[in-house]
Scaffold this motif. Structure first.
Motif, PDB file in Angstrom:
ATOM      1  N   LEU A   1       0.835  -1.199   0.000  1.00 63.73           N
ATOM      2  CA  LEU A   1       0.000   0.000   0.000  1.00 63.73           C
ATOM      3  C   LEU A   1       0.869   1.248   0.000  1.00 63.73           C
ATOM      4  CD1 LEU A   1      -2.714   1.438   0.140  1.00 63.73           C
ATOM      5  CD2 LEU A   1      -2.708   1.098   2.623  1.00 63.73           C
ATOM      6  N   ALA A   2       1.903   1.256   0.821  1.00 61.04           N
ATOM      7  CA  ALA A   2       2.793   2.412   0.864  1.00 61.04           C
ATOM      8  C   ALA A   2       3.489   2.612  -0.480  1.00 61.04           C
ATOM      9  CB  ALA A   2       3.819   2.235   1.970  1.00 61.04           C
ATOM     10  N   GLU A   3       3.919   1.519  -1.094  1.00 59.16           N
ATOM     11  CA  GLU A   3       4.592   1.603  -2.396  1.00 59.16           C
ATOM     12  C   GLU A   3       3.648   2.164  -3.453  1.00 59.16           C
ATOM     13  OE1 GLU A   3       7.508  -1.279  -5.016  1.00 59.16           O
ATOM     14  OE2 GLU A   3       5.684  -2.170  -4.168  1.00 59.16           O
TER      15      GLU A   3
ATOM     16  N   LEU B   1      -4.024  -3.182   8.385  1.00 57.79           N
ATOM     17  CA  LEU B   1      -4.168  -2.615   7.042  1.00 57.79           C
ATOM     18  C   LEU B   1      -5.516  -1.924   6.894  1.00 57.79           C
ATOM     19  CD1 LEU B   1      -2.966  -2.296   4.193  1.00 57.79           C
ATOM     20  CD2 LEU B   1      -3.992  -4.503   3.607  1.00 57.79           C
ATOM     21  N   LEU B   2      -6.572  -2.534   7.436  1.00 57.21           N
ATOM     22  CA  LEU B   2      -7.892  -1.919   7.400  1.00 57.21           C
ATOM     23  C   LEU B   2      -7.885  -0.579   8.125  1.00 57.21           C
ATOM     24  CD1 LEU B   2     -10.963  -1.788   7.000  1.00 57.21           C
ATOM     25  CD2 LEU B   2     -11.204  -3.367   8.938  1.00 57.21           C
ATOM     26  N   GLU B   3      -7.249  -0.517   9.274  1.00 60.08           N
ATOM     27  CA  GLU B   3      -7.185   0.729  10.028  1.00 60.08           C
ATOM     28  C   GLU B   3      -6.422   1.803   9.252  1.00 60.08           C
ATOM     29  OE1 GLU B   3      -5.448  -0.488  13.672  1.00 60.08           O
ATOM     30  OE2 GLU B   3      -7.307  -1.379  14.450  1.00 60.08           O
ATOM     31  N   GLU B   4      -5.365   1.405   8.554  1.00 59.53           N
ATOM     32  CA  GLU B   4      -4.613   2.363   7.741  1.00 59.53           C
ATOM     33  C   GLU B   4      -5.481   2.901   6.611  1.00 59.53           C
ATOM     34  OE1 GLU B   4      -0.423   2.559   5.214  1.00 59.53           O
ATOM     35  OE2 GLU B   4      -0.726   1.023   6.748  1.00 59.53           O
TER      36      GLU B   4
ATOM     37  N   ALA C   1     -11.158   2.878   0.558  1.00 62.15           N
ATOM     38  CA  ALA C   1     -12.121   1.793   0.708  1.00 62.15           C
ATOM     39  C   ALA C   1     -11.398   0.473   0.947  1.00 62.15           C
ATOM     40  CB  ALA C   1     -12.999   1.690  -0.528  1.00 62.15           C
ATOM     41  N   PHE C   2     -12.002  -0.389   1.757  1.00 58.45           N
ATOM     42  CA  PHE C   2     -11.478  -1.737   2.002  1.00 58.45           C
ATOM     43  C   PHE C   2     -12.588  -2.706   1.627  1.00 58.45           C
ATOM     44  CE2 PHE C   2     -10.320  -5.532   4.280  1.00 58.45           C
ATOM     45  CZ  PHE C   2      -8.926  -5.541   4.276  1.00 58.45           C
ATOM     46  N   SER C   3     -12.353  -3.487   0.578  1.00 60.61           N
ATOM     47  CA  SER C   3     -13.401  -4.343   0.021  1.00 60.61           C
ATOM     48  C   SER C   3     -12.975  -5.801   0.082  1.00 60.61           C
ATOM     49  CB  SER C   3     -13.679  -3.932  -1.430  1.00 60.61           C
ATOM     50  OG  SER C   3     -14.745  -4.692  -1.964  1.00 60.61           O
TER      51      SER C   3
END
Length: 289
Positions: A176-178, A202-205, A212-214
């Motif tokens: 995600l950071a990349e 990861l969800l909290e980030e 969105a987190f799907s």
């Protein structure tokens, strides 16, 4: 995380696309699973039309969602059932793998990205894709693998106007950071459900960044038995099924959660859609924690 007793169904994907957080996953339209015999295409088209009637306006698909013999394809069913697309419908798709003649997959290269995106545009009958996920790895996130070159290729296509928003799938926090160092990320799609909560960090980030987190397979994908004492008790109190409670739990857990249960049955679709109106109490959420 959020422990609200009611579910807000509206979400702005990428900050500009309003959607209802209970969407529809298209994987089971063509066949009952990732691969298998073809399902009746008219049933698939009926499911899609009914989804819109139920105010589901997020459809999650992929060009490789098809029966083993290739005669029934999810993208073709979506185009046949819904085109010309009504205002407000949002279609998400995934790229990242090439389908071989024997049905196996190989990893797509950065040079493949344009062809894969254009293939989705053609099969869906669109001039621009609302959301394209870069899917990497196999069944688990490939820790340590760079996605930069592939994501950069998609970012170029977004700049050309072929893609509205970018997402990443089957990733970890380093991915995600990349990706975010290259272009804006509107959504992450990872495995997550009431019995698999390994991606909470990861969800909290994602929540803190408005991403969105799907979860794919939000009810375990048919490989996880959701029925247990806690779900059964909460379902009895809410006059619901365990599957409905599992979906309602996802929606209540975080305001960035997008649930995309898939089915090839109108009846099952209608059952899933009712989860959006189930308001879990603090007692319910504590029991399911």
């Amino acid at each position: 995380m959020n422990a609200a007793t009611s579910v807000t169904t509206d979400f702005l994907l990428g900050g500009d696309l309003p959607i209802n957080r209970l969407g529809f996953g298209a994987m089971r339209l063509a066949t009952n699973g990732f691969r298998g015999p073809a399902r009746d295409p008219e049933t698939g088209r009926s499911v899609l039309r009914r989804a819109l009637e139920l105010s589901i306006n997020l459809v999650d698909t992929a060009d490789y969602y098809q029966s083993t013999d290739g005669t029934v394809r999810a993208n073709a069913l979506i185009r046949e059932a819904l085109h010309p697309y009504p205002t407000g419908i949002v279609i998400a798709t995934k790229v990242g793998h090439l389908v071989n003649a024997d049905g196996s997959f190989t990893t797509a290269t950065p040079a493949d990205m344009r062809r894969l995106v254009e293939g989705n545009l053609q099969s869906l009958g669109l001039e621009r894709l609302d959301l394209v996920y870069l899917r990497i790895g196999e069944m688990a996130p490939p820790h340590g693998e760079s996605l930069a070159e592939r994501f950069e290729a998609l970012a170029v296509l977004r700049e050309e106007g072929l893609i509205r928003h970018l997402g990443i799938s089957n990733v970890d926090k380093d991915h995600l950071a990349e990706a975010r160092s290259i272009a804006s990320v509107a959504a992450v799609q990872n495995s997550f459900h009431i019995k698999e909560r390994g991606d909470l960090t990861l969800l909290e980030e994602c929540a803190s960044a408005g991403i969105a987190f799907s979860p794919f397979s939000p009810m375990g994908g048919g490989t996880v038995e959701l029925e247990d004492v806690r779900l059964t008790r909460v379902a009895a109190r809410r006059d619901a099924t365990s599957s409905q409670i599992a979906l309602a739990w996802l929606l209540a857990y975080s305001p960035v959660m997008l649930a995309i249960p898939g089915t090839g049955s109108v009846k099952h679709l209608e059952e899933n859609a009712k989860a959006a109106s189930i308001h879990l109490t603090e007692e319910d959420l504590a029991e399911l924690a």
